[in-house]
Design a protein around this motif. Structure first.
Motif, PDB file in Angstrom:
ATOM      1  N   PHE A  44       0.871  -1.185   0.000  1.00 46.64           N
ATOM      2  CA  PHE A  44       0.000   0.000   0.000  1.00 46.64           C
ATOM      3  C   PHE A  44       0.909   1.236   0.000  1.00 46.64           C
ATOM      4  N   PRO A  45       1.136   1.834  -1.163  1.00 44.14           N
ATOM      5  CA  PRO A  45       1.993   3.022  -1.180  1.00 44.14           C
ATOM      6  C   PRO A  45       1.194   4.223  -0.675  1.00 44.14           C
ATOM      7  N   VAL A  46       1.593   4.754   0.456  1.00 45.36           N
ATOM      8  CA  VAL A  46       0.846   5.871   1.061  1.00 45.36           C
ATOM      9  C   VAL A  46       1.797   7.006   1.446  1.00 45.36           C
ATOM     10  N   ALA A  47       2.885   7.132   0.674  1.00 42.07           N
ATOM     11  CA  ALA A  47       3.913   8.109   1.039  1.00 42.07           C
ATOM     12  C   ALA A  47       3.775   9.429   0.287  1.00 42.07           C
ATOM     13  N   GLY A  48       2.753   9.538  -0.558  1.00 39.53           N
ATOM     14  CA  GLY A  48       2.590  10.762  -1.360  1.00 39.53           C
ATOM     15  C   GLY A  48       2.287  11.962  -0.484  1.00 39.53           C
ATOM     16  N   LEU A  49       2.441  13.146  -1.051  1.00 37.52           N
ATOM     17  CA  LEU A  49       2.253  14.381  -0.279  1.00 37.52           C
ATOM     18  C   LEU A  49       0.785  14.775  -0.157  1.00 37.52           C
ATOM     19  N   GLY A  50      -0.042  14.280  -1.053  1.00 38.44           N
ATOM     20  CA  GLY A  50      -1.475  14.607  -0.996  1.00 38.44           C
ATOM     21  C   GLY A  50      -1.742  16.089  -1.142  1.00 38.44           C
ATOM     22  N   THR A  51      -1.021  16.737  -2.057  1.00 39.44           N
ATOM     23  CA  THR A  51      -1.116  18.203  -2.154  1.00 39.44           C
ATOM     24  C   THR A  51      -2.511  18.683  -2.579  1.00 39.44           C
ATOM     25  N   ARG A  52      -3.261  17.814  -3.271  1.00 37.65           N
ATOM     26  CA  ARG A  52      -4.583  18.266  -3.727  1.00 37.65           C
ATOM     27  C   ARG A  52      -5.552  18.466  -2.565  1.00 37.65           C
ATOM     28  N   PHE A  53      -5.165  17.972  -1.395  1.00 33.85           N
ATOM     29  CA  PHE A  53      -6.044  18.155  -0.228  1.00 33.85           C
ATOM     30  C   PHE A  53      -5.471  19.110   0.812  1.00 33.85           C
ATOM     31  N   LYS A  82      -3.748  11.697   3.881  1.00 38.08           N
ATOM     32  CA  LYS A  82      -4.915  11.570   2.993  1.00 38.08           C
ATOM     33  C   LYS A  82      -5.652  10.251   3.235  1.00 38.08           C
ATOM     34  N   GLU A  83      -4.893   9.195   3.488  1.00 38.92           N
ATOM     35  CA  GLU A  83      -5.464   7.845   3.597  1.00 38.92           C
ATOM     36  C   GLU A  83      -6.281   7.651   4.874  1.00 38.92           C
ATOM     37  N   ILE A  84      -6.173   8.622   5.803  1.00 37.55           N
ATOM     38  CA  ILE A  84      -6.949   8.551   7.044  1.00 37.55           C
ATOM     39  C   ILE A  84      -8.248   9.341   6.902  1.00 37.55           C
ATOM     40  N   LYS A  86      11.994  10.015   0.291  1.00 37.87           N
ATOM     41  CA  LYS A  86      11.676  11.171  -0.573  1.00 37.87           C
ATOM     42  C   LYS A  86      10.556  10.753  -1.502  1.00 37.87           C
ATOM     43  N   PRO A  87       9.616  11.654  -1.784  1.00 37.74           N
ATOM     44  CA  PRO A  87       8.506  11.277  -2.678  1.00 37.74           C
ATOM     45  C   PRO A  87       8.954  11.239  -4.144  1.00 37.74           C
ATOM     46  N   LEU A  88       9.679  10.173  -4.500  1.00 32.46           N
ATOM     47  CA  LEU A  88      10.259  10.111  -5.847  1.00 32.46           C
ATOM     48  C   LEU A  88       9.318   9.475  -6.866  1.00 32.46           C
ATOM     49  N   GLY A  89       8.115   9.109  -6.411  1.00 25.99           N
ATOM     50  CA  GLY A  89       7.151   8.534  -7.354  1.00 25.99           C
ATOM     51  C   GLY A  89       6.611   7.195  -6.887  1.00 25.99           C
ATOM     52  N   LEU A  90       5.493   6.785  -7.495  1.00 20.73           N
ATOM     53  CA  LEU A  90       4.838   5.536  -7.107  1.00 20.73           C
ATOM     54  C   LEU A  90       5.752   4.317  -7.324  1.00 20.73           C
ATOM     55  N   GLY A  91       6.472   4.314  -8.443  1.00 19.02           N
ATOM     56  CA  GLY A  91       7.378   3.195  -8.722  1.00 19.02           C
ATOM     57  C   GLY A  91       8.428   3.072  -7.631  1.00 19.02           C
ATOM     58  N   HIS A  92       8.966   4.200  -7.228  1.00 22.57           N
ATOM     59  CA  HIS A  92       9.982   4.207  -6.177  1.00 22.57           C
ATOM     60  C   HIS A  92       9.390   3.733  -4.849  1.00 22.57           C
ATOM     61  N   ALA A  93       8.147   4.139  -4.556  1.00 16.56           N
ATOM     62  CA  ALA A  93       7.496   3.706  -3.300  1.00 16.56           C
ATOM     63  C   ALA A  93       7.364   2.180  -3.287  1.00 16.56           C
ATOM     64  N   VAL A  94       6.950   1.603  -4.397  1.00 15.40           N
ATOM     65  CA  VAL A  94       6.804   0.139  -4.475  1.00 15.40           C
ATOM     66  C   VAL A  94       8.167  -0.525  -4.319  1.00 15.40           C
ATOM     67  N   ILE A 126      -2.072  -1.859  -3.965  1.00 18.16           N
ATOM     68  CA  ILE A 126      -3.371  -1.178  -3.842  1.00 18.16           C
ATOM     69  C   ILE A 126      -3.127   0.281  -3.504  1.00 18.16           C
ATOM     70  N   LEU A 127      -3.683   1.179  -4.292  1.00 20.10           N
ATOM     71  CA  LEU A 127      -3.635   2.606  -3.943  1.00 20.10           C
ATOM     72  C   LEU A 127      -4.931   2.949  -3.212  1.00 20.10           C
ATOM     73  N   PRO A 128      -4.828   3.250  -1.912  1.00 18.81           N
ATOM     74  CA  PRO A 128      -6.054   3.454  -1.133  1.00 18.81           C
ATOM     75  C   PRO A 128      -6.898   4.633  -1.614  1.00 18.81           C
ATOM     76  N   ASP A 129      -6.296   5.562  -2.376  1.00 19.97           N
ATOM     77  CA  ASP A 129      -7.148   6.677  -2.810  1.00 19.97           C
ATOM     78  C   ASP A 129      -8.006   6.332  -4.023  1.00 19.97           C
ATOM     79  N   ASP A 130      -7.798   5.168  -4.625  1.00 17.68           N
ATOM     80  CA  ASP A 130      -8.776   4.647  -5.586  1.00 17.68           C
ATOM     81  C   ASP A 130      -9.693   3.718  -4.806  1.00 17.68           C
TER      82      ASP A 130
HETATM   83  P1  UTP Z   1      -0.724  10.648  -6.269  1.00 17.07           P
HETATM   84  O1  UTP Z   1      -0.365  10.830  -7.679  1.00 17.07           O
HETATM   85  O2  UTP Z   1      -2.169  10.717  -5.904  1.00 17.07           O
HETATM   86  O3  UTP Z   1       0.097  11.694  -5.406  1.00 17.07           O
HETATM   87  O4  UTP Z   1      -0.116   9.267  -5.805  1.00 17.07           O
HETATM   88  P2  UTP Z   1      -0.127  12.187  -3.926  1.00 17.07           P
HETATM   89  O5  UTP Z   1       1.138  12.789  -3.454  1.00 17.07           O
HETATM   90  O6  UTP Z   1      -0.702  11.104  -3.061  1.00 17.07           O
HETATM   91  O7  UTP Z   1      -1.262  13.304  -4.060  1.00 17.07           O
HETATM   92  P3  UTP Z   1      -1.246  14.740  -4.781  1.00 17.07           P
HETATM   93  O8  UTP Z   1      -1.234  14.472  -6.258  1.00 17.07           O
HETATM   94  O9  UTP Z   1      -0.058  15.529  -4.294  1.00 17.07           O
HETATM   95  O10 UTP Z   1      -2.537  15.358  -4.326  1.00 17.07           O
HETATM   96  C1  UTP Z   1      -0.741   8.036  -6.076  1.00 17.07           C
HETATM   97  C2  UTP Z   1      -0.391   7.057  -4.973  1.00 17.07           C
HETATM   98  O11 UTP Z   1       1.010   6.827  -4.925  1.00 17.07           O
HETATM   99  C3  UTP Z   1       1.527   7.118  -3.623  1.00 17.07           C
HETATM  100  C4  UTP Z   1       0.503   8.057  -3.009  1.00 17.07           C
HETATM  101  O12 UTP Z   1       0.558   7.982  -1.586  1.00 17.07           O
HETATM  102  C5  UTP Z   1      -0.814   7.540  -3.594  1.00 17.07           C
HETATM  103  O13 UTP Z   1      -1.288   6.402  -2.875  1.00 17.07           O
HETATM  104  N1  UTP Z   1       2.865   7.730  -3.779  1.00 17.07           N
HETATM  105  C6  UTP Z   1       3.085   8.676  -4.733  1.00 17.07           C
HETATM  106  C7  UTP Z   1       3.887   7.347  -2.936  1.00 17.07           C
HETATM  107  O14 UTP Z   1       3.697   6.487  -2.040  1.00 17.07           O
HETATM  108  N2  UTP Z   1       5.115   7.915  -3.093  1.00 17.07           N
HETATM  109  C8  UTP Z   1       5.355   8.839  -4.042  1.00 17.07           C
HETATM  110  O15 UTP Z   1       6.517   9.313  -4.145  1.00 17.07           O
HETATM  111  C9  UTP Z   1       4.313   9.233  -4.880  1.00 17.07           C
END
Ligand code: UTP
Length: 298
Positions: free
Chosen positions: A10-19, A28-30, A108-116, A131-135
């Motif tokens: 479950f990659p949940v390391a994104g910044l969630g900037t849209r929220f 975001k996942e909470i 570092k938030p280097l992308g979904l591929g990097h998180a996996v 599984i991406l919990p935001d879908d």
């Molecule tokens: P998003 O593209 O939705 O990015 O990532 P985000 O950072 O969560 O949200 P915004 O765009 O800034 O609002 C899709 C999924 O990949 C994870 C996110 O946590 C989300 O589940 N992700 C993304 C990571 O785990 N690490 C990353 O570096 C980027």
């Protein structure tokens, strides 16, 4: 021998900037749909598909997420004392057994591929789910369970896919279709966030994957792709191109909500609330009145 899928990342390391500003302090996942955090929907879906090990790739500021999976003995005791058995059951259903859940840090938030890729040592040499919990997907049979069934046949990479309008394709990874067999399509590649008018099809990848360990090997290259991020879809495409593995798209049955966006999150909130007996009538009345008033004002 046929492989089984028992681990999910479950990659949940994104910044969630849209929220923002909410995600300044709340992962975001909470955030909750009705009364359950997004991550609970993801866990339930994984369990229903036979997943036994839950691997979270987290980052700084996601402490609330880890706390969510802890038992809450004080709260349980209080509910027991007050005879609130129904709430106690709901609470207990969220508990994870010791050793069932693991956390990895993406520094570092280097992308979904990097998180996996960060979870690679916990996967070793077996197929795994992502599984991406935001879908969030509302379905009679949970989406991942549908995909696990398909994987039992194909024993190769499967990505959840859905048709999207042409003008939205550039927000997704898009499949280049080799053969369309209905629910399943075989592919000859995929393009992450294609430029407008350059999408190879209208079949977009959404946040459910069953992948082979080859994809993790391909991620070792840590090559940045679209948006300067290390993309999971690029590594999946490499597993096909360089290692000759099949990659299938899977048209799941169900309704997907993009809870990473405000509009998707609001739609999911309404849909999940309307699915609840105790909320439906009041909410329907409210929605009808509100829509009526909005239309009258126009
Ligand atoms: P998003 O593209 O939705 O990015 O990532 P985000 O950072 O969560 O949200 P915004 O765009 O800034 O609002 C899709 C999924 O990949 C994870 C996110 O946590 C989300 O589940 N992700 C993304 C990571 O785990 N690490 C990353 O570096 C980027």
């Amino acid at each position: 021998m046929r492989s089984k899928v028992t681990k999910a990342i479950f990659p949940v390391a994104g910044l969630g900037t849209r929220f923002l500003p909410a995600t300044k302090s709340v992962p975001k996942e909470i955030m909750t749909l009705v009364d359950r955090p997004l991550v609970q929907y993801a866990i339930d879906e994984a369990r229903a598909a036979g997943i036994k090990e839950f691997i979270f790739v987290t980052s700084r500021g996601k402490g609330a997420l880890e706390d969510y999976f802890d038992n809450a003995p004080q709260l349980e005791q209080e509910l027991r004392r007050k005879g609130k058995d129904e709430l106690l059951d709901i609470l207990r259903n969220t508990n994870m057994d010791s050793g069932e859940v693991a956390y990895m840090r993406q520094h570092k938030p280097l992308g979904l591929g990097h998180a996996v890729w960060c979870a690679r040592r916990l996967i070793a040499n077996e197929p795994f789910a992502v599984i991406l919990p935001d879908d969030v997907i509302a379905a009679d049979k949970p989406c991942l369970a549908q995909m696990v069934e398909a994987f039992e046949e194909t024993q190769s990479n499967i990505v959840a896919a859905m048709e999207v309008p042409e003008d939205k394709a550039s927000a997704y990874g898009v499949l280049d279709i080799k053969e369309d067999m209905g629910q399943i399509v075989s592919t000859k590649g995929m393009v992450e966030k294609p430029a407008r008018g350059e999408a190879p099809s209208n079949l977009a990848v959404i946040g459910r994957y069953i992948l082979t360990p080859t994809v993790l090997q391909k991620l070792n290259k840590k090559k940045a792709g679209a948006g300067g991020e290390i993309q999971l879809t690029d590594a999946i495409a490499d597993a096909r191109e360089e290692a000759g593995e099949e990659v299938y798209g899977f048209r799941f049955s169900g309704q997907r909500f993009d809870c990473g966006s405000k509009a998707g999150f609001l739609q999911a909130t309404v849909a999940f609330a309307l699915a609840r007996d105790e909320l439906r009538e009041d909410l329907m009345n409210f929605l009808n009145d509100t829509v009526y008033a909005q239309k009258a004002a126009q």
